[in-house]
Design a protein around this motif. Structure first.
Motif, PDB file in Angstrom:
ATOM      1  N   GLY A 169       0.904  -1.155   0.177  1.00 52.02           N
ATOM      2  CA  GLY A 169      -0.123  -0.035  -0.171  1.00 52.02           C
ATOM      3  C   GLY A 169       0.905   1.201  -0.065  1.00 52.02           C
ATOM      4  O   GLY A 169       1.952   1.175   0.124  1.00 52.02           O
ATOM      5  N   PRO A 170       0.161   2.535   0.246  1.00 47.87           N
ATOM      6  CA  PRO A 170       0.894   3.600  -0.007  1.00 47.87           C
ATOM      7  C   PRO A 170       1.576   3.937   1.319  1.00 47.87           C
ATOM      8  O   PRO A 170       2.094   5.313   1.459  1.00 47.87           O
ATOM      9  N   TRP A 171       1.633   3.168   2.367  1.00 47.80           N
ATOM     10  CA  TRP A 171       1.726   3.573   3.800  1.00 47.80           C
ATOM     11  C   TRP A 171       3.185   3.785   4.225  1.00 47.80           C
ATOM     12  O   TRP A 171       4.306   3.349   3.582  1.00 47.80           O
ATOM     13  N   VAL A 172       3.461   4.433   5.403  1.00 51.93           N
ATOM     14  CA  VAL A 172       4.608   4.307   6.100  1.00 51.93           C
ATOM     15  C   VAL A 172       4.563   3.334   7.038  1.00 51.93           C
ATOM     16  O   VAL A 172       3.587   2.567   7.074  1.00 51.93           O
ATOM     17  N   HIS A 173       5.584   3.326   8.135  1.00 46.78           N
ATOM     18  CA  HIS A 173       5.617   2.312   8.833  1.00 46.78           C
ATOM     19  C   HIS A 173       4.586   2.066   9.956  1.00 46.78           C
ATOM     20  O   HIS A 173       4.675   2.499  11.222  1.00 46.78           O
ATOM     21  N   ASP A 174       3.384   1.398   9.476  1.00 44.85           N
ATOM     22  CA  ASP A 174       2.617   1.417  10.481  1.00 44.85           C
ATOM     23  C   ASP A 174       1.363   0.355   9.731  1.00 44.85           C
ATOM     24  O   ASP A 174       1.565  -0.069   8.770  1.00 44.85           O
ATOM     25  N   LEU A 175       0.249  -0.073  10.724  1.00 42.60           N
ATOM     26  CA  LEU A 175      -0.521  -1.041   9.922  1.00 42.60           C
ATOM     27  C   LEU A 175      -1.517  -0.525   8.761  1.00 42.60           C
ATOM     28  O   LEU A 175      -1.850   0.749   8.905  1.00 42.60           O
ATOM     29  N   PRO A 176      -1.942  -1.292   8.080  1.00 45.83           N
ATOM     30  CA  PRO A 176      -2.673  -0.666   6.773  1.00 45.83           C
ATOM     31  C   PRO A 176      -4.145  -0.093   7.101  1.00 45.83           C
ATOM     32  O   PRO A 176      -4.362   0.784   6.291  1.00 45.83           O
ATOM     33  N   ASP A 177      -4.629  -0.447   8.338  1.00 48.02           N
ATOM     34  CA  ASP A 177      -5.758   0.554   8.704  1.00 48.02           C
ATOM     35  C   ASP A 177      -5.690   1.735   9.436  1.00 48.02           C
ATOM     36  O   ASP A 177      -6.758   2.672   9.485  1.00 48.02           O
ATOM     37  N   SER A 178      -4.309   1.809   9.799  1.00 51.73           N
ATOM     38  CA  SER A 178      -4.157   3.304  10.580  1.00 51.73           C
ATOM     39  C   SER A 178      -2.934   4.184  10.064  1.00 51.73           C
ATOM     40  O   SER A 178      -2.771   5.212  10.679  1.00 51.73           O
ATOM     41  N   ALA A 179      -2.251   3.531   9.079  1.00 50.78           N
ATOM     42  CA  ALA A 179      -1.063   4.132   8.526  1.00 50.78           C
ATOM     43  C   ALA A 179      -1.448   5.464   7.687  1.00 50.78           C
ATOM     44  O   ALA A 179      -2.400   5.499   7.292  1.00 50.78           O
ATOM     45  N   TYR A 180      -0.527   6.662   7.451  1.00 56.14           N
ATOM     46  CA  TYR A 180      -0.596   7.561   6.602  1.00 56.14           C
ATOM     47  C   TYR A 180       0.276   7.106   5.462  1.00 56.14           C
ATOM     48  O   TYR A 180       1.350   6.495   5.702  1.00 56.14           O
ATOM     49  N   PRO A 181       0.159   7.646   4.297  1.00 53.58           N
ATOM     50  CA  PRO A 181      -0.945   8.397   3.728  1.00 53.58           C
ATOM     51  C   PRO A 181      -2.025   7.290   3.265  1.00 53.58           C
ATOM     52  O   PRO A 181      -1.695   6.083   3.106  1.00 53.58           O
ATOM     53  N   GLY A 182      -3.254   7.618   3.311  1.00 56.00           N
ATOM     54  CA  GLY A 182      -4.291   6.647   2.907  1.00 56.00           C
ATOM     55  C   GLY A 182      -3.981   6.574   1.202  1.00 56.00           C
ATOM     56  O   GLY A 182      -3.323   7.337   0.605  1.00 56.00           O
ATOM     57  N   PRO A 183      -5.010   5.682   0.578  1.00 52.92           N
ATOM     58  CA  PRO A 183      -6.124   5.008   1.361  1.00 52.92           C
ATOM     59  C   PRO A 183      -5.623   3.883   2.197  1.00 52.92           C
ATOM     60  O   PRO A 183      -4.836   3.351   1.960  1.00 52.92           O
ATOM     61  N   THR A 214      -9.067  -6.789  -4.627  1.00 59.02           N
ATOM     62  CA  THR A 214     -10.315  -6.971  -3.760  1.00 59.02           C
ATOM     63  C   THR A 214     -10.290  -6.373  -2.381  1.00 59.02           C
ATOM     64  O   THR A 214     -11.006  -6.643  -1.483  1.00 59.02           O
ATOM     65  N   VAL A 215      -9.290  -5.560  -2.246  1.00 55.67           N
ATOM     66  CA  VAL A 215      -9.056  -4.814  -0.935  1.00 55.67           C
ATOM     67  C   VAL A 215     -10.299  -3.927  -0.738  1.00 55.67           C
ATOM     68  O   VAL A 215     -10.895  -3.521  -1.548  1.00 55.67           O
ATOM     69  N   VAL A 216     -10.728  -3.986   0.619  1.00 52.64           N
ATOM     70  CA  VAL A 216     -11.784  -2.926   1.102  1.00 52.64           C
ATOM     71  C   VAL A 216     -11.119  -1.753   2.000  1.00 52.64           C
ATOM     72  O   VAL A 216     -10.652  -1.844   2.737  1.00 52.64           O
ATOM     73  N   GLU A 217     -11.526  -0.691   1.535  1.00 54.56           N
ATOM     74  CA  GLU A 217     -10.944   0.730   1.958  1.00 54.56           C
ATOM     75  C   GLU A 217     -11.797   0.994   3.188  1.00 54.56           C
ATOM     76  O   GLU A 217     -12.903   0.556   3.418  1.00 54.56           O
ATOM     77  N   VAL A 218     -10.961   1.462   4.035  1.00 53.16           N
ATOM     78  CA  VAL A 218     -11.786   2.085   5.292  1.00 53.16           C
ATOM     79  C   VAL A 218     -11.125   3.437   5.705  1.00 53.16           C
ATOM     80  O   VAL A 218     -10.170   3.848   5.158  1.00 53.16           O
ATOM     81  N   GLU A 219     -11.860   4.262   6.520  1.00 46.50           N
ATOM     82  CA  GLU A 219     -11.290   5.467   7.086  1.00 46.50           C
ATOM     83  C   GLU A 219     -10.271   5.134   8.207  1.00 46.50           C
ATOM     84  O   GLU A 219     -10.391   4.374   9.004  1.00 46.50           O
ATOM     85  N   ALA A 220      -9.177   5.782   8.068  1.00 49.98           N
ATOM     86  CA  ALA A 220      -8.048   5.629   9.399  1.00 49.98           C
ATOM     87  C   ALA A 220      -8.506   6.237  10.556  1.00 49.98           C
ATOM     88  O   ALA A 220      -9.270   7.251  10.437  1.00 49.98           O
ATOM     89  N   PRO A 221      -8.406   5.825  11.762  1.00 49.81           N
ATOM     90  CA  PRO A 221      -9.050   6.279  12.956  1.00 49.81           C
ATOM     91  C   PRO A 221      -8.120   7.572  13.090  1.00 49.81           C
ATOM     92  O   PRO A 221      -7.080   7.859  12.864  1.00 49.81           O
ATOM     93  N   ALA A 222      -8.807   8.626  13.974  1.00 52.61           N
ATOM     94  CA  ALA A 222      -8.403   9.743  14.250  1.00 52.61           C
ATOM     95  C   ALA A 222      -7.206   9.798  15.324  1.00 52.61           C
ATOM     96  O   ALA A 222      -7.283   8.738  16.097  1.00 52.61           O
ATOM     97  N   GLN A 223      -6.039  10.417  15.142  1.00 50.68           N
ATOM     98  CA  GLN A 223      -5.067  10.243  15.976  1.00 50.68           C
ATOM     99  C   GLN A 223      -5.253  11.207  17.227  1.00 50.68           C
ATOM    100  O   GLN A 223      -5.486  12.465  17.055  1.00 50.68           O
ATOM    101  N   ASP A 224      -5.010  10.551  18.437  1.00 51.65           N
ATOM    102  CA  ASP A 224      -5.311  11.369  19.774  1.00 51.65           C
ATOM    103  C   ASP A 224      -4.011  11.573  20.121  1.00 51.65           C
ATOM    104  O   ASP A 224      -3.311  10.834  20.572  1.00 51.65           O
ATOM    105  N   SER A 225      -3.632  12.921  20.080  1.00 55.09           N
ATOM    106  CA  SER A 225      -2.100  13.409  20.316  1.00 55.09           C
ATOM    107  C   SER A 225      -2.236  14.387  21.524  1.00 55.09           C
ATOM    108  O   SER A 225      -1.400  15.202  21.591  1.00 55.09           O
TER     109      SER A 225
END
Length: 681
Positions: A272-286, A554-565
């Motif tokens: 995916g297009p992501w940085v070092h994080d899980l696919p449902d929470s990493a930036y950038p999306g999708p 067949t991937v299903v896109e989701v919205e990443a959770p808001a970051q609580d900082s």
């Protein structure tokens, strides 16, 4: 299709500090989340193992609980194991990925398979360190290990980890990880799990645990040390099914391609297009529904559930398109694609040759083979590269991505194509084949492939770097002969990209990549010879347009959770150009707290400064300070790890300091000082 990932079907039982025996007599500490049997049911459940050195009873407790309860509610037991010598597990963590640690993973797999609640099928998973351990344990072939899910991990510790890149020692990633891990390794075991002698056990661990950083700096060339913990070159050793996940903007995207190509085990790959994080929470999306992707794989390989109506494509990737450069983008332009394998079965190589232009160091990329001979000479600038990402693989702030590259592109030669008449799509490893001459015995080349928009904005597509003394071997480098011309191939990071009509491709060349890698130490002029008998060129792995793909993603896109900082220290990323001193310092800091459900709290913070000098490229330094504050139920501890590496032409001078206090009083202190010879680095 397996049941929806959002559907919990079991209650969950949590077991803390379960002791797992391993072959040398230790009993390692694990937390388990188990599905609860329904009334009168005799069903057994598969198990998923994650083993990492990041405290399961403090720093990672909250995320472990969420993941463990989620998996167990869906019929998969999760075992979260503290690596020996870390967290609440006994023993000493002598280094990362030791043979003893990997054997522990084998033993844990077999222990899980033998439990009365387990159906005998075990998987391993993890992001980063946990992905590494899943690959390494799979190489040993435990009889009951059916599948692994390495997320953003590597098959080769020398060429693709936080230590070395292209034969160059890393800076930003080494400093952020190594000293931070020294502090993490100093965290105490949980007193509730280790008994009345927990302080004695903790002090003994502190006295016997070495800082891993020292060995990493000593081991500057590839060899037996780096083969330990690496799959490469023994790809045929893995028999367990593999579901691997990579991100285009993560450090470990290249291994995804090598493993998919070279392993014979059943395998599926998602990039995916992501940085070092899980696919449902990493930036950038999708972002994608990671739980659904994981559950499909586990159901198939641990429960044998596959109704045959839908099978995910073996190789799925997000094909990027031009997106205006931003250090922390929310979403990239592009689309999902799929193929039956990688390399893509219809890959061809497009060759663009380096040619001169009307202005010195501003050249062209041309398709014609008849390029007139010429040369571009530029000086080594140790501080070049700061418009790129902070590190080889980005992450959460302050670890940002590349901005508009044009300021960096003025520091070396560039070669730009004419605007494209039609889209050009690539998948795989671009390569720069350069005929290079250096005036010194040690030199580095860094190359960048960029997408130049019609307005002139230069957006990074891929990067490659090579210590030219490693031009033939990472294990046995050789000095350059000043004045001699060498043909060198510099592989760029894997890329899946679509250049749009009206855009241009640009190859730029620098003498370093600050602060990603340590500058080469010698003042030097570098010359790129092109055309005629020295056909320097860019080679691109071109694939057909998406409309010609045989498979659909067949991937299903989701919205990443808001970051609580709200409780985090504001991250900083500053670049300080000292005009008088001729230095560029990159200053980075971050910090924040993790609160557990029972009220315990861990604060972790880090600040580092990395300084390079154009006046004397041999002299560079990094300084790091890491603080961990752990507030337990009955005590508080503060751990301060301070590290510096200062170089000159001959040595890396490493100084490390560890201070541990307990309830405000000194508990442990130790210093390490070592002068390590530079060996063509």
């Amino acid at each position: 299709m397996p049941r929806a990932a959002s559907e919990p079907v079991h209650d969950v039982e949590t077991l803390l500090d379960v002791r797992i025996p391993v072959r040398d007599g230790l009993e390692l500490s694990a937390n388990l989340w188990l599905p609860v049997q329904r009334a009168a049911s005799t069903a057994k459940f598969p198990s998923v193992l994650e083993m990492i050195p990041y405290g399961k009873d403090n720093w990672r407790r909250n995320s472990d609980v969420v993941r463990g309860e989620w998996l167990a509610a869906r019929g998969f037991a999760l075992c979260r194991l503290d690596v020996r010598g870390t967290g609440s597990s006994p023993g000493i963590a002598l280094d990362e990925y030791t043979a003893a640690e990997t054997n522990d993973g084998y033993d844990a797999v077999e222990w899980l398979a033998a439990q009365p609640w387990c159906n005998g099928n075990v998987a391993m998973w993890g992001i980063s360190y946990g992905g590494f351990t899943s690959i390494q344990v799979a190489k040993l072939r435990p009889p009951h290990l059916r599948a692994i899910v390495p997320v953003m991990a590597t098959d080769d510790r020398y060429v693709d980890d936080v230590h070395y890149r292209g034969g160059c020692m890393t800076v930003s990633e080494k400093s952020q990880y190594a000293v931070s891990q020294m502090a993490m390794n100093a965290m105490p075991p949980d007193p509730a799990f280790r008994g009345d002698r927990w302080k004695d056990e903790w002090r003994s661990r502190l006295e016997r645990t070495p800082p891993w950083l020292l060995e990493w700096v000593r081991q500057q060339h590839d060899g037996a040390y780096w083969r330990q913990g690496s799959l490469a070159p023994q790809y045929d050793e893995i028999e367990a099914a593999i579901f691997q996940v990579g991100g285009w903007l993560d450090s470990y995207v290249d291994p995804v391609f090598r493993i998919h190509e070279r392993c014979a085990a059943p395998r599926r790959t998602l990039v995916g297009p992501w940085v070092h994080d899980l696919p449902d929470s990493a930036y950038p999306g999708p972002n994608v529904d990671w739980g659904l992707e994981l559950l499909r794989f586990l159901e198939r390989h641990l429960n044998g559930i596959d109704d045959g109506e839908e099978t995910e494509p073996p190789f799925t990737w997000f094909e990027r398109e031009f997106t205006a450069p931003h250090p922390f983008p929310g979403r990239l332009a592009g689309r999902w694609r799929a193929a039956p394998t990688w390399p893509h079965p219809d890959t061809t190589t497009t060759v663009l040759r380096l040619a001169g232009g009307d202005i010195p160091l501003v050249g062209r990329l041309v398709a014609s083979a008849g390029v007139a001979g010429g040369a571009d000479t530029f000086p080594h600038r140790a501080t070049s590269g700061t418009r790129g990402p902070l590190s080889w693989g980005a992450g959460s702030a302050p670890n940002g991505l590349a901005r508009d590259l044009r300021p960096d592109e003025s520091l070396g030669p560039t070669y730009t194509s004419e605007p494209l008449d039609s889209p050009l799509e690539i998948l795989g490893f671009p390569a720069a084949v350069l005929h290079v001459e250096a005036s010194a015995t040690i030199a580095t080349l860094a190359v960048r492939l960029a997408d130049v928009a019609p307005d002139g904005t230069s957006a990074l597509v891929s990067t490659g770097i090579l210590n030219l003394t490693h031009r033939e071997s990472h294990a046995d480098p050789a000095p350059l002969a000043p004045g001699a011309t060498y043909e060198v191939t510099i592989p760029l990071r894997a890329a899946g990209y679509r250049f749009l009509p009206g855009h241009r491709m640009r190859l730029s060349v620098l003498s370093g990549l600050w602060p990603i890698v340590w500058p080469s130490p010698l003042q030097c002029d570098l010359t790129i010879h092109r055309g005629g008998a020295t056909p320097s060129r860019l080679e691109l792995p071109v694939i057909p347009p998406a409309a010609e793909d045989a498979l659909a993603p067949t991937v299903v896109e989701v919205e990443a959770p808001a970051q609580d900082s709200a409780d985090d220290d504001p991250p900083t990323w500053r670049i300080v150009d000292d005009v008088i001193a001729g230095t560029v310092a990159v200053e980075v800091s971050e910090g924040g707290s993790t609160r557990l459900a029972d009220g315990r709290e861990l604060y972790s913070g880090e600040a580092l400064t990395m300084t390079a000098s154009d006046a004397d490229p041999a002299v560079a330094r990094l300084d790091t300070r890491v603080i961990y504050r752990w507030r337990e139920q009955t005590f508080e501890t503060e751990i301060v790890a301070v590290g510096s590496i200062v170089s000159d032409a001959r040595t890396f001078n490493v100084d490390l300091d560890l201070d541990v206090s307990l309830d405000g009083e000194p508990f442990f202190h130790r210093q390490w000082e070592e002068r390590i010879q530079r060996r063509l680095v």
